[in-house]
Write an enzyme that holds these catalytic residues in place. Structure first.
Site, PDB file in Angstrom:
ATOM      1  N   SER A 143      48.267  16.662  -7.801  1.00  0.00           N
ATOM      2  CA  SER A 143      47.295  16.667  -8.308  1.00  0.00           C
ATOM      3  C   SER A 143      46.983  16.223  -9.742  1.00  0.00           C
ATOM      4  CB  SER A 143      45.514  17.039  -8.430  1.00  0.00           C
ATOM      5  OG  SER A 143      44.925  17.094  -9.271  1.00  0.00           O
ATOM      6  N   TYR A 156      42.372  26.419  -8.191  1.00  0.00           N
ATOM      7  CA  TYR A 156      43.328  25.109  -7.908  1.00  0.00           C
ATOM      8  C   TYR A 156      44.420  24.328  -8.367  1.00  0.00           C
ATOM      9  CZ  TYR A 156      43.326  20.524  -6.267  1.00  0.00           C
ATOM     10  OH  TYR A 156      43.286  19.162  -5.770  1.00  0.00           O
TER      11      TYR A 156
HETATM   12  C1  8X3 Z   1      41.598  16.153  -7.675  1.00  0.00           C
HETATM   13  C2  8X3 Z   1      41.403  16.591  -9.057  1.00  0.00           C
HETATM   14  O1  8X3 Z   1      40.043  16.983 -11.573  1.00  0.00           O
HETATM   15  O2  8X3 Z   1      39.297  17.960  -9.242  1.00  0.00           O
HETATM   16  O3  8X3 Z   1      43.078  16.930  -7.357  1.00  0.00           O
HETATM   17  O4  8X3 Z   1      41.464  18.626 -10.160  1.00  0.00           O
HETATM   18  S1  8X3 Z   1      40.469  17.333 -10.151  1.00  0.00           S
END
Ligand code: 8X3
Length: 258
Positions: A143, A156
Site C-alpha cells: 500500500s 495499518y
Molecule cells: C490503502 C491506502 O490510504 O487507505 O491501502 O492507507 S490507505
C-alpha cells in the site's frame, strides 16, 4: 510490447484474499493471461463462485479455503504444489483509524497478523515451489501506507511498512535464484469492502473516505498493474510500483470536488 507467455512450469498462480476486491480482480486478469489460478480466502463460498465463473468462461481455476494466519493450514496447502509460477500476496486490510493515543492494540495485532505474518506464512511455504518452477514471481500487494504515514493510520501504516520491508529484504536474500519479488503499492482504491472493514461495517464512515474524489482507483486498475508486472519477461523485475488515482497526490493530499 507483448506480454510474456507463461512457461509450462510457471503456469500456476496462487492469489490470496481472492474472495473480493483486488484479489478477485487479479485472479480474473491472471486467468485471462493464461494462468491456472488457485483462489484462496477464508470465505469458501465466494472463491468457489469465482472459480466456477472462471471455469465456465473457459479458464482453469480452483478454490481453496485458507486463512493465511493459520500456519499449519498454509503448510498443508503448500504440499499440493511441486511447482508454481506466481504467488500474489494480497490478503490483508485495515482495522480502525484511531490516533496512536487511543488505538486498539488488538486491531494493531490483527493487522500485523494478516498483512505481515500472513504474507510471511504463504511466501515461506510456497518459496520452494516457486524456486522449483525456475521462473517464479512473488507479488506483495502492500500500500502507499507502506511508504508514508498519515494521521489515524499508524496501526495499518506500521503493518504495511513491515510488509514493504519483508518484500525488500526477501529480494536481497534470494537474488541469484530464479524468483523475483514485485511490490505493488496502491493508494486510494474504492472496493466493496476495504473501507467498510476498516470502519467496522459503518457505511457512512466508509463512504466518507471517497467523498468528492472524482475517480478513486478500482480493483481492476490495481489488478491491471499486477498482471502487467507479472507478465513482463522473467529477467525484468518491477521492484516497486506505486499506483494512485490522479486526484491523490500523496496520502494526505487528495483533491475533493466538494
Ligand atoms: C490503502 C491506502 O490510504 O487507505 O491501502 O492507507 S490507505
Amino acid at each position: 510490447m507483448t506480454a510474456a507467455v507463461p512457461s509450462a512450469a510457471s503456469r500456476i498462480a496462487v492469489v490470496t484474499g481472492a474472495s473480493s476486491g483486488i484479489g478477485a480482480a487479479t485472479a480474473r486478469q491472471l486467468a485471462e493471461a493464461g494462468y491456472r489460478v488457485v483462489l484462496t480466502a477464508r470465505r469458501k463460498d465466494r472463491i468457489e463462485a469465482l472459480a466456477k465463473e472462471l471455469t465456465t468462461a473457459g479458464h482453469s481455476a480452483t478454490a481453496y479455503a485458507l486463512d493465511v494466519t493459520d500456519r499449519v493450514a498454509v503448510d498443508e496447502f503448500a504440499t499440493a504444489f511441486r511447482t508454481i509460477g506466481v504467488l500474489v500476496n494480497n490478503a490483508g486490510g485495515a482495522l480502525g483509524a484511531d490516533p496512536v493515543a487511543t488505538g486498539d492494540p488488538d486491531e494493531w495485532r490483527r493487522m500485523y497478523d494478516t498483512n505481515v505474518l500472513g504474507t510471511l506464512n504463504v511466501t515461506q511455504a510456497l518459496l520452494p515451489a516457486l524456486t522449483a518452477s525456475r521462473d517464479g514471481t512473488v507479488v506483495v500487494v502492500s500500500s502507499t501506507a507502506g511508504h508514508a504515514t498519515y494521521e489515524g493510520g499508524a496501526g495499518y501504516v506500521a503493518a504495511k511498512h513491515a510488509e514493504h520491508v519483508l518484500a525488500e529484504t526477501l529480494r536481497l536474500e534470494i537474488v541469484g535464484t530464479p524468483v523475483r519479488v514485485i511490490e505493488i503499492a496502491p493508494g486510494m482504491v474504492r472496493t466493496e469492502e476495504f473501507a467498510l472493514t476498516r470502519f467496522g461495517g459503518d457505511a457512512q464512515k466508509a463512504a466518507k473516505v471517497y467523498d468528492g474524489v472524482a475517480e478513486p482507483l478500482t480493483a481492476d486498475d490495481v489488478a491491471d498493474t499486477i498482471a502487467w508486472a507479472v507478465t513482463r519477461p522473467s529477467h525484468v523485475n518491477v521492484d516497486l510500483l506505486v499506483v494512485r488515482p490522479r486526484a491523490q497526490a500523496s496520502n494526505t493530499k487528495v483533491y475533493r470536488e466538494r
